[in-house]
Design a protein around this motif. Structure first.
Motif, PDB file in Angstrom:
ATOM      1  N   VAL A  25      20.314  33.512  52.242  1.00  0.00           N
ATOM      2  CA  VAL A  25      20.560  34.729  53.012  1.00  0.00           C
ATOM      3  C   VAL A  25      19.249  35.506  53.126  1.00  0.00           C
ATOM      4  CG1 VAL A  25      21.883  36.866  53.155  1.00  0.00           C
ATOM      5  CG2 VAL A  25      22.929  34.814  52.154  1.00  0.00           C
ATOM      6  N   GLU A  26      18.840  35.788  54.323  1.00  0.00           N
ATOM      7  CA  GLU A  26      17.573  36.502  54.527  1.00  0.00           C
ATOM      8  C   GLU A  26      17.640  37.912  53.946  1.00  0.00           C
ATOM      9  OE1 GLU A  26      16.170  36.551  58.514  1.00  0.00           O
ATOM     10  OE2 GLU A  26      15.961  34.365  58.672  1.00  0.00           O
ATOM     11  N   GLY A  27      16.553  38.280  53.260  1.00  0.00           N
ATOM     12  CA  GLY A  27      16.443  39.637  52.745  1.00  0.00           C
ATOM     13  C   GLY A  27      17.197  39.920  51.464  1.00  0.00           C
ATOM     14  N   VAL A  28      17.854  38.895  50.882  1.00  0.00           N
ATOM     15  CA  VAL A  28      18.588  39.083  49.624  1.00  0.00           C
ATOM     16  C   VAL A  28      18.057  38.061  48.615  1.00  0.00           C
ATOM     17  CG1 VAL A  28      20.827  39.087  48.476  1.00  0.00           C
ATOM     18  CG2 VAL A  28      20.646  39.853  50.853  1.00  0.00           C
ATOM     19  N   GLU A  29      17.319  38.547  47.625  1.00  0.00           N
ATOM     20  CA  GLU A  29      16.717  37.648  46.645  1.00  0.00           C
ATOM     21  C   GLU A  29      17.803  36.894  45.878  1.00  0.00           C
ATOM     22  OE1 GLU A  29      13.621  37.751  42.846  1.00  0.00           O
ATOM     23  OE2 GLU A  29      14.023  39.579  43.989  1.00  0.00           O
ATOM     24  N   GLY A  30      17.728  35.565  45.914  1.00  0.00           N
ATOM     25  CA  GLY A  30      18.720  34.731  45.238  1.00  0.00           C
ATOM     26  C   GLY A  30      20.047  34.638  45.968  1.00  0.00           C
ATOM     27  N   GLY A  31      20.143  35.280  47.116  1.00  0.00           N
ATOM     28  CA  GLY A  31      21.398  35.280  47.871  1.00  0.00           C
ATOM     29  C   GLY A  31      21.646  33.942  48.555  1.00  0.00           C
ATOM     30  N   LYS A  32      22.792  33.345  48.278  1.00  0.00           N
ATOM     31  CA  LYS A  32      23.151  32.070  48.889  1.00  0.00           C
ATOM     32  C   LYS A  32      24.611  32.091  49.326  1.00  0.00           C
ATOM     33  CE  LYS A  32      19.834  29.158  46.404  1.00  0.00           C
ATOM     34  NZ  LYS A  32      19.678  28.022  45.464  1.00  0.00           N
ATOM     35  N   VAL A  33      24.880  31.340  50.374  1.00  0.00           N
ATOM     36  CA  VAL A  33      26.237  31.223  50.910  1.00  0.00           C
ATOM     37  C   VAL A  33      26.524  29.744  51.136  1.00  0.00           C
ATOM     38  CG1 VAL A  33      27.621  31.627  52.990  1.00  0.00           C
ATOM     39  CG2 VAL A  33      26.356  33.506  51.974  1.00  0.00           C
ATOM     40  N   LEU A  34      27.774  29.358  50.947  1.00  0.00           N
ATOM     41  CA  LEU A  34      28.186  27.993  51.243  1.00  0.00           C
ATOM     42  C   LEU A  34      28.967  27.979  52.542  1.00  0.00           C
ATOM     43  CD1 LEU A  34      28.274  25.050  50.131  1.00  0.00           C
ATOM     44  CD2 LEU A  34      30.540  25.612  49.210  1.00  0.00           C
ATOM     45  N   LEU A  35      28.466  27.208  53.509  1.00  0.00           N
ATOM     46  CA  LEU A  35      29.193  26.983  54.757  1.00  0.00           C
ATOM     47  C   LEU A  35      29.938  25.662  54.639  1.00  0.00           C
ATOM     48  CD1 LEU A  35      26.518  27.938  57.458  1.00  0.00           C
ATOM     49  CD2 LEU A  35      28.392  29.364  56.603  1.00  0.00           C
ATOM     50  N   LEU A  36      31.183  25.646  55.060  1.00  0.00           N
ATOM     51  CA  LEU A  36      31.933  24.391  55.016  1.00  0.00           C
ATOM     52  C   LEU A  36      33.009  24.391  56.095  1.00  0.00           C
ATOM     53  CD1 LEU A  36      34.545  25.650  53.372  1.00  0.00           C
ATOM     54  CD2 LEU A  36      33.155  25.115  51.410  1.00  0.00           C
ATOM     55  N   LYS A  37      33.377  23.186  56.494  1.00  0.00           N
ATOM     56  CA  LYS A  37      34.376  23.070  57.560  1.00  0.00           C
ATOM     57  C   LYS A  37      35.579  22.288  57.059  1.00  0.00           C
ATOM     58  CE  LYS A  37      34.864  22.107  62.507  1.00  0.00           C
ATOM     59  NZ  LYS A  37      34.163  21.657  63.735  1.00  0.00           N
ATOM     60  N   SER A  38      36.745  22.882  57.257  1.00  0.00           N
ATOM     61  CA  SER A  38      37.993  22.250  56.850  1.00  0.00           C
ATOM     62  C   SER A  38      39.048  22.524  57.919  1.00  0.00           C
ATOM     63  CB  SER A  38      38.445  22.821  55.495  1.00  0.00           C
ATOM     64  OG  SER A  38      39.730  22.365  55.149  1.00  0.00           O
ATOM     65  N   GLN A  39      39.764  21.481  58.295  1.00  0.00           N
ATOM     66  CA  GLN A  39      40.833  21.593  59.286  1.00  0.00           C
ATOM     67  C   GLN A  39      40.352  22.321  60.546  1.00  0.00           C
ATOM     68  OE1 GLN A  39      43.828  23.421  56.745  1.00  0.00           O
ATOM     69  NE2 GLN A  39      44.774  21.435  56.354  1.00  0.00           N
ATOM     70  N   ASP A  40      39.171  21.910  61.006  1.00  0.00           N
ATOM     71  CA  ASP A  40      38.557  22.388  62.256  1.00  0.00           C
ATOM     72  C   ASP A  40      38.096  23.849  62.200  1.00  0.00           C
ATOM     73  OD1 ASP A  40      39.017  19.900  63.507  1.00  0.00           O
ATOM     74  OD2 ASP A  40      41.061  20.490  64.017  1.00  0.00           O
ATOM     75  N   LYS A  41      38.059  24.435  61.010  1.00  0.00           N
ATOM     76  CA  LYS A  41      37.603  25.825  60.897  1.00  0.00           C
ATOM     77  C   LYS A  41      36.434  25.917  59.922  1.00  0.00           C
ATOM     78  CE  LYS A  41      39.061  30.565  59.983  1.00  0.00           C
ATOM     79  NZ  LYS A  41      40.162  31.487  59.598  1.00  0.00           N
ATOM     80  N   VAL A  42      35.403  26.695  60.312  1.00  0.00           N
ATOM     81  CA  VAL A  42      34.242  26.901  59.443  1.00  0.00           C
ATOM     82  C   VAL A  42      34.476  28.122  58.562  1.00  0.00           C
ATOM     83  CG1 VAL A  42      31.771  27.415  59.354  1.00  0.00           C
ATOM     84  CG2 VAL A  42      32.655  25.828  61.082  1.00  0.00           C
ATOM     85  N   HIS A  43      34.218  27.946  57.271  1.00  0.00           N
ATOM     86  CA  HIS A  43      34.375  29.020  56.288  1.00  0.00           C
ATOM     87  C   HIS A  43      33.017  29.318  55.649  1.00  0.00           C
ATOM     88  CE1 HIS A  43      38.826  28.629  56.230  1.00  0.00           C
ATOM     89  NE2 HIS A  43      38.569  27.340  56.424  1.00  0.00           N
ATOM     90  N   ALA A  44      32.866  30.532  55.185  1.00  0.00           N
ATOM     91  CA  ALA A  44      31.684  30.916  54.406  1.00  0.00           C
ATOM     92  C   ALA A  44      32.173  31.474  53.080  1.00  0.00           C
ATOM     93  CB  ALA A  44      30.858  31.957  55.150  1.00  0.00           C
ATOM     94  N   THR A  45      31.675  30.900  51.978  1.00  0.00           N
ATOM     95  CA  THR A  45      32.099  31.325  50.642  1.00  0.00           C
ATOM     96  C   THR A  45      30.872  31.531  49.759  1.00  0.00           C
ATOM     97  OG1 THR A  45      32.195  29.143  49.586  1.00  0.00           O
ATOM     98  CG2 THR A  45      34.111  29.805  50.897  1.00  0.00           C
ATOM     99  N   SER A  46      31.102  32.093  48.561  1.00  0.00           N
ATOM    100  CA  SER A  46      30.023  32.117  47.579  1.00  0.00           C
ATOM    101  C   SER A  46      29.692  30.674  47.206  1.00  0.00           C
ATOM    102  CB  SER A  46      30.415  32.942  46.361  1.00  0.00           C
ATOM    103  OG  SER A  46      31.744  32.728  45.966  1.00  0.00           O
ATOM    104  N   ALA A  47      28.467  30.480  46.719  1.00  0.00           N
ATOM    105  CA  ALA A  47      27.932  29.123  46.622  1.00  0.00           C
ATOM    106  C   ALA A  47      28.115  28.452  45.268  1.00  0.00           C
ATOM    107  CB  ALA A  47      26.442  29.136  46.981  1.00  0.00           C
ATOM    108  N   THR A  48      28.527  29.231  44.234  1.00  0.00           N
ATOM    109  CA  THR A  48      28.616  28.654  42.897  1.00  0.00           C
ATOM    110  C   THR A  48      30.005  28.831  42.307  1.00  0.00           C
ATOM    111  OG1 THR A  48      27.771  30.712  41.944  1.00  0.00           O
ATOM    112  CG2 THR A  48      26.169  28.963  42.367  1.00  0.00           C
ATOM    113  N   CYS A  49      30.360  27.923  41.417  1.00  0.00           N
ATOM    114  CA  CYS A  49      31.646  27.988  40.728  1.00  0.00           C
ATOM    115  C   CYS A  49      31.658  29.202  39.801  1.00  0.00           C
ATOM    116  CB  CYS A  49      31.867  26.712  39.924  1.00  0.00           C
ATOM    117  SG  CYS A  49      33.424  26.695  39.005  1.00  0.00           S
ATOM    118  N   THR A  50      32.784  29.880  39.737  1.00  0.00           N
ATOM    119  CA  THR A  50      32.881  31.088  38.922  1.00  0.00           C
ATOM    120  C   THR A  50      33.087  30.778  37.443  1.00  0.00           C
ATOM    121  OG1 THR A  50      35.266  31.262  39.312  1.00  0.00           O
ATOM    122  CG2 THR A  50      33.808  32.400  40.862  1.00  0.00           C
TER     123      THR A  50
END
Length: 548
Positions: A25-50
């Motif tokens: 993520v631009e402008g956020v140090e260490g900021g990451k996002v996970l993009l993924l596609k399931s059932q024809d829809k794109v989702h954005a989630t946090s990138a690491t397991c909690t």
């Protein structure tokens, strides 16, 4: 306040179903996002397991939208971020994602972006007359109480636990001898207080199942609408001279005080430590203490450590890893007794083996198994204990012959429907299984019309390198197919019964364990012959149909 954050080096949301992409993520140090596609829809989630922060991009995404952690099997619903399987407690964050002017953005606030999770809010102000009473304070309890409140349960929840502290990450007791409650506890006491979950430091003495009442050793009584028995296991001292608790500096390892007492005895390290038992607990604590510069010897009755569960070939790999860390082994050995120290007759000084070998010991740790903690039910005419002291349940963990009573964790013998199981009754002693059983019970209480969702057991262990394991050898196995480098080690071991794979173990081969568990759920795990011919399970697409 929500802001728009641009994703680095992403110009469109063109992904294929099942595809995952971790982006900065631009402008956020260490900021990451996970993009993924399931059932024809794109989702954005946090990138690491909690749970422990594993990169979810290396996990497994199923056609129905389950995202499973590559390390320990925690599972999330990508449409909501919610937890579907243990051991994660907090959901992952979901972000609004969109394209604009040849770039891709997510909408959220910086704090949420950096947190990597959606903080679970279990606050409950209005409580109904329903009462769930949970006996025990371990992993099963954790899954049950969080699953109840997280699923909308409005009744009273009371936990009777002899530990005197809220649920902790017990796996870290043996792996790291973690003895600080502030670091070991999953949640603060205030978290559960806000959720109107009451913890009582006490111990069950008896249960009146017809009157729906539990009496405790302190003389108090608690009534219930639903009862969850989650008292776990009681570790055993060996019934041998000097090793049955009659000499000081001999320890079991199950609770936070156990870990604290071991660390106190170890002091500044450099001690001679004898560990009796070469199963998970013994191996983990032995490896941990060797890493702290103590002289550690592990005694095991088998030819190789953990041979009964993992087999000789894999057990030999584990022994090699621990030997590199300085652990000594006495395998194929039987203990006869322990005798006192010459300098202090109240404490252990020497462990004697039946072949005449003597081992000096400043302290001894016994990891020789646990028995179901069901003493409070032994004289109860309303319940029939199994030969090992456990309680037999159905798939929903309802105790056989009782109404509104559930048993989970080390005390539960339940029907296993995974590969090689066919409904065979099984009792599994592991953190993850107990927590998933607790979640299952919570789902049943919250929605009595729902059917219990079977799960594939997942285990892990710290043995010089991280072990991942899924499945169960309840009906045994007759061969092990090894793929990879056993010296590194970087391997996958497939445990087979005939041509069927019933369990899988791996080291440094993520996400093979997770992929195996998902294939097992679908009845699509390849057979022994295919694996011997070099079949790579990561090349197998996951079908939509689920059999368990």
């Amino acid at each position: 306040m929500a802001q728009e954050f641009k994703l680095k080096d992403v110009i469109s949301l063109q992904l294929k179903n099942g595809e995952k992409k971790e982006v900065e993520v631009e402008g956020v140090e260490g900021g990451k996002v996970l993009l993924l596609k399931s059932q024809d829809k794109v989702h954005a989630t946090s990138a690491t397991c909690t749970h422990y922060g594993a990169p979810l991009v290396k996990g497994v995404l199923t056609p129905e939208g389950r995202l499973t952690c590559p390390w320990h099997g925690a599972c999330f619903n990508v449409a909501t971020g919610d937890v579907e399987d243990a051991p994660a407690l907090d959901p992952i964050s979901k972000f609004e994602v969109f394209e604009r002017d040849g770039a891709v953005y997510v909408k959220t606030d910086e704090q949420t972006l950096k947190a990597g999770r959606r903080n679970l809010n279990l606050k409950c102000s209005s409580v109904s007359d329903e009462k769930v009473l949970v006996i025990g304070g371990g992993s099963g309890t954790l899954g049950a109480i969080e699953g109840l409140r997280g699923g909308g349960y409005k009744g009273k929840i009371t936990v009777i636990s002899k530990e005197g502290y809220q649920p902790i990450d017990r796996t870290k007791l043996s792996k790291a001898l973690l003895a600080d409650i502030s670091k070991a506890a999953w949640r603060s006491k205030d978290f559960y207080k806000d959720a109107s979950i009451e913890f009582v430091e006490d111990e069950a003495k008896s249960v009146d199942f017809s009157g729906k009442k539990v009496d405790t050793k302190s003389g108090k009584s608690y009534d219930y609408s639903k009862l969850v028995l989650a008292t776990g296991g009681t570790p055993n001292f060996l019934p041998l001279e000097g090793l049955k608790g009659d000499l000081g500096n001999t320890f079991l390892l199950r609770t936070l005080p156990d870990a604290q007492n071991i660390l106190k005895a170890v002091g500044d390290n450099g001690k001679k430590v004898v560990v009796i038992g070469s199963s998970f607990i013994g191996m983990e604590v032995g490896n941990c203490l060797a890493g702290m510069k103590n002289d550690v010897t592990v005694i095991g009755m088998e030819e190789e450590p953990m041979e009964r569960v993992m087999g000789k070939k894999v057990g030999k790999i584990f022994r090699g890893l621990l030997e590199k860390n300085g652990v000594n082994f006495k395998m194929g050995a039987s203990v006869e007794k322990a005798t006192p120290s010459k300098s202090d007759s109240s404490k252990v000084g020497t462990v004697h083996l039946k072949d005449g070998t003597t081992l000096e010991a400043d302290l001894v740790i016994e990891g020789v198994g646990v028995k179901p903690a069901t003493e409070y039910l032994k004289d109860n005419s309303s319940v029939q204990l199994e030969k090992d002291g456990s309680l037999k349940t159905n798939e929903a963990f309802e105790v056989q012959g009782l109404k509104d009573v559930f048993a989970i964790g080390d005390i539960a013998t339940y029907p296993y429907h995974g590969p090689g199981g066919n409904g065979t009754p099984v009792r599994i002693e592991h953190w993850n299984v107990a927590q998933n059983a607790g979640r299952s019970v919570a789902n049943t209480i919250n929605d009595p019309s729902s059917k219990p969702k079977p799960f594939i057991p997942v285990f892990w262990s710290a043995l010089g390198s991280q072990l991942r394991y899924c499945g169960n050898t309840v009906n045994g196995y007759d061969d092990v197919v090894l793929q990879g480098d056993t010296e590194k080690p970087s391997f996958v071991a497939y445990y087979t019964s005939g041509d069927e794979v019933v369990a899988v173990a791996s080291m440094m081969k993520d996400p093979y364990m997770t992929q195996s568990a998902e294939l097992m759920r679908r009845g699509k795990m390849p057979g022994k012959k295919d694996l011997q011919n070099g079949k790579d399970i990561l090349d197998i697409g996951l079908p939509s149909e689920i059999k368990m």
